[in-house]
Design a protein around this motif. Structure first.
Motif, mmCIF file in Angstrom:
data_model
loop_
_atom_site.group_PDB
_atom_site.id
_atom_site.type_symbol
_atom_site.label_atom_id
_atom_site.label_comp_id
_atom_site.label_asym_id
_atom_site.label_seq_id
_atom_site.Cartn_x
_atom_site.Cartn_y
_atom_site.Cartn_z
ATOM 1 N N TYR A 319 29.684 -3.691 31.632
ATOM 2 C CA TYR A 319 30.625 -4.054 32.680
ATOM 3 C C TYR A 319 30.529 -3.075 33.846
ATOM 4 O O TYR A 319 30.597 -3.473 35.012
ATOM 5 N N THR A 320 30.357 -1.780 33.541
ATOM 6 C CA THR A 320 30.191 -0.786 34.605
ATOM 7 C C THR A 320 28.971 -1.097 35.446
ATOM 8 O O THR A 320 29.027 -1.076 36.683
ATOM 9 N N VAL A 321 27.846 -1.374 34.784
ATOM 10 C CA VAL A 321 26.608 -1.674 35.510
ATOM 11 C C VAL A 321 26.775 -2.940 36.343
ATOM 12 O O VAL A 321 26.307 -3.011 37.492
ATOM 13 N N SER A 322 27.462 -3.938 35.807
ATOM 14 C CA SER A 322 27.685 -5.181 36.556
ATOM 15 C C SER A 322 28.492 -4.921 37.821
ATOM 16 O O SER A 322 28.183 -5.463 38.891
ATOM 17 N N ILE A 323 29.537 -4.094 37.703
ATOM 18 C CA ILE A 323 30.350 -3.743 38.872
ATOM 19 C C ILE A 323 29.502 -3.016 39.911
ATOM 20 O O ILE A 323 29.571 -3.295 41.111
ATOM 21 N N LEU A 324 28.680 -2.063 39.437
ATOM 22 C CA LEU A 324 27.845 -1.291 40.356
ATOM 23 C C LEU A 324 26.841 -2.182 41.076
ATOM 24 O O LEU A 324 26.686 -2.100 42.303
ATOM 25 N N LEU A 341 19.172 -1.249 38.185
ATOM 26 C CA LEU A 341 18.788 -2.219 37.159
ATOM 27 C C LEU A 341 17.581 -1.732 36.368
ATOM 28 O O LEU A 341 17.546 -1.830 35.137
ATOM 29 N N LYS A 342 16.579 -1.219 37.071
ATOM 30 C CA LYS A 342 15.379 -0.739 36.384
ATOM 31 C C LYS A 342 15.701 0.445 35.483
ATOM 32 O O LYS A 342 15.144 0.570 34.388
ATOM 33 N N TYR A 343 16.598 1.315 35.939
ATOM 34 C CA TYR A 343 16.958 2.491 35.145
ATOM 35 C C TYR A 343 17.702 2.080 33.878
ATOM 36 O O TYR A 343 17.376 2.517 32.767
ATOM 37 N N THR A 344 18.714 1.195 34.024
ATOM 38 C CA THR A 344 19.514 0.800 32.859
ATOM 39 C C THR A 344 18.716 -0.072 31.894
ATOM 40 O O THR A 344 19.020 -0.116 30.699
ATOM 41 N N ALA A 345 17.684 -0.765 32.393
ATOM 42 C CA ALA A 345 16.870 -1.615 31.512
ATOM 43 C C ALA A 345 16.145 -0.782 30.464
ATOM 44 O O ALA A 345 15.891 -1.245 29.348
ATOM 45 N N SER A 351 22.693 -5.929 26.661
ATOM 46 C CA SER A 351 21.965 -6.904 27.476
ATOM 47 C C SER A 351 22.262 -6.675 28.948
ATOM 48 O O SER A 351 23.407 -6.416 29.333
ATOM 49 N N ASN A 352 21.238 -6.770 29.789
ATOM 50 C CA ASN A 352 21.410 -6.608 31.231
ATOM 51 C C ASN A 352 21.510 -7.944 31.944
ATOM 52 O O ASN A 352 21.275 -8.027 33.148
ATOM 53 N N LEU A 353 21.852 -9.006 31.222
ATOM 54 C CA LEU A 353 21.858 -10.342 31.805
ATOM 55 C C LEU A 353 22.855 -10.451 32.959
ATOM 56 O O LEU A 353 22.508 -10.957 34.028
#
Length: 464
Positions: A319-324, A341-345, A351-353
């Motif tokens: 959820y944090t990544v989605s907000i960012l 996105l590349k870093y968190t992947a 899931s990064n969907l």
């Protein structure tokens, strides 16, 4: 060897350190006490078992049983209850059942607490029918169910999507003399709200007020969040007003609920005021608080302030990544969003969907051919896709007049079982017709029909 008071003092000291999450220091205190001639008792090891279950894991806690037996102490019902509670916390049903069986093998009689934990674990693991069988076993063992037992049953039914049955159970229990407490009311209100039965939740809420019990902060927060979730913001704010007039202080969760609702309503100034109040009132803020604060800063255009908050977050989630990603995209910082996105992947276990869906949507909104091409490249790289992945891309291709590409992607999505919105289906069909691709339009209609037939067939099989 000295016993009595020194042992009790040692237990108090060990328990305090365990509550402070200082398990290593608690073990050192035990070692030093034994050197001084203060022998531990069963209560000492029970404290350690509970701490290991909570802080480390059930396997490490189970090793404490071996230590008990080595010094000539026999584990009691409290010991096994602590282990079973730990197994339930980690949602490990096989281990819970093994511990329950082991209690019988060593000659210990499970008590109400034991059965309550077993029922709770069965509900959490998706076995409500088996949980009711445990209730029957409890009564067969001449144990009277406690109010906690019934609250577990009511909560389990609500969480498993059977709020109506939970309400029927409460009405039955009332007829046989069960007196509902505030926990029962809160559990029932929460279950009805989660199942979308706000009318039933309101009736139970009024019943609570008429019963002589006083709604607490949990009651108000549950009702308030349910109104906000249903986009009934005015009624949610009325509950908030009533809550504050009764003198209840909002906790961090309630503040986040109100701030998120005000953001959705576009009332940014009030959301900022509540955020300032939360920062003053709630010293200990968790990840949810920081997610809410980051989201608000992005909505206000304070990108640098939002990114600076990341240093205070102990651990980020999906959820944090989605907000960012969404915030960076909305503020036209797509390169930064893609770098994130590349870093968190490579680093994230989740899931990064959702973050990728946000990024693909931002690319397609630009209306540029190169942006849509890049979105298609990302689509092909994703292993998991849903309707939110395909929809913005299909819309972007239609706007650029690339209808054959939209046709191919849409056929692929339908054959994979992705349920696309009717609006995007009509948009692609209309585009194919207007561009003269009538054969492709006919083929697409056939694929849509087949996809609906497959979904209907699966639904029928699921009901059987």
């Amino acid at each position: 060897m000295r016993r009595g008071l020194p042992t009790r003092l040692m237990n108090i000291c060990i328990a305090s350190l365990c509550r402070a999450r200082s398990l290593r220091k608690a073990e050192l205190v035990l070692v030093d006490a034994i050197r001084l001639g203060c022998l531990p008792d069963v209560a000492t090891y029970n404290i350690l078992v509970t701490a290991y279950c909570r802080l480390v894991g059930v396997e490490d806690a189970y090793y404490v049983l071996h230590r008990m037996r080595e010094v000539g102490l026999k584990p009691d019902v409290v010991t096994y209850n602590s282990l079973i509670t730990g197994a339930v916390r980690w949602c490990c049903l096989p281990l819970t059942l093994d511990l329950f069986e082991e209690m019988h093998q060593v000659g210990l009689r499970p008590d109400v607490w034991t059965y309550n934990n077993l029922m709770h674990c069965l509900f959490k693991s998706g076995y409500p029918d088996h949980a009711f069988r445990v209730l029957a076993d409890m009564e067969s063992a001449n144990l009277s169910p406690s109010p906690t037992t019934y609250n577990i049953l009511i909560n389990g039914l609500c969480k498993s999507g059977n709020a109506a049955n939970a309400l029927r159970l409460v009405r039955y229990l009332e007829r046989v003399g069960f007196s509902k407490g505030i926990v029962t009311y809160n559990t029932l209100i929460d279950g009805l709200c989660r199942s979308g039965r706000l009318g039933g939740a309101r009736r139970v809420f009024r019943e609570l007020a008429d019963s002589g019990l006083v709604p607490n902060a949990v009651t108000y927060t549950t009702m308030m969040k349910s109104y906000f979730r249903s986009r009934r913001f005015v009624e949610g704010l009325q509950v908030l007003d009533e809550m504050t007039k009764k003198g209840y202080r909002l906790d961090a969760f309630a503040y986040c609920t109100v701030i998120s609702a005000l953001i959705k309503m576009g009332r940014m100034e009030e959301a900022s005021d509540f955020l300032d109040e939360m920062c003053r009132q709630c010293e200990a803020r968790d990840r949810v608080c920081y997610n809410t604060q980051i989201n608000l800063y992005f909505k206000l255009g304070k990108v640098d302030d939002a990114l600076a908050l990341l240093d205070k977050v102990d651990e980020i989630d999906e959820y944090t990544v989605s907000i960012l990603v969404d915030g960076l995209c909305r503020n036209n910082r797509l390169p930064d969003a893609y770098s994130l996105l590349k870093y968190t992947a490579t680093m994230s276990p989740w899931s990064n969907l959702v973050p990728y869906n946000c990024f693909i949507q931002a690319l397609c909104k630009q209306g540029k051919a190169e942006s849509v091409d890049f979105a298609m490249l990302l689509l092909n790289q994703l292993e998991v896709k849903d309707s939110f992945t395909y929809t913005p891309l299909l819309r972007g291709l239609c706007k650029l007049g690339r209808l054959i590409e939209a046709f191919n992607i849409m056929v692929t999505a339908l054959r994979k079982g992705v349920a696309l919105p009717c609006s995007i289906q009509h948009a692609v069909l209309a585009g194919l017709h207007s561009s003269g691709c009538k054969l492709h339009a006919w083929k697409l209609r056939s694929e849509i029909f087949r996809a609906k037939f497959r979904r209907s067939k699966l639904q029928v099989q699921g009901q059987l």
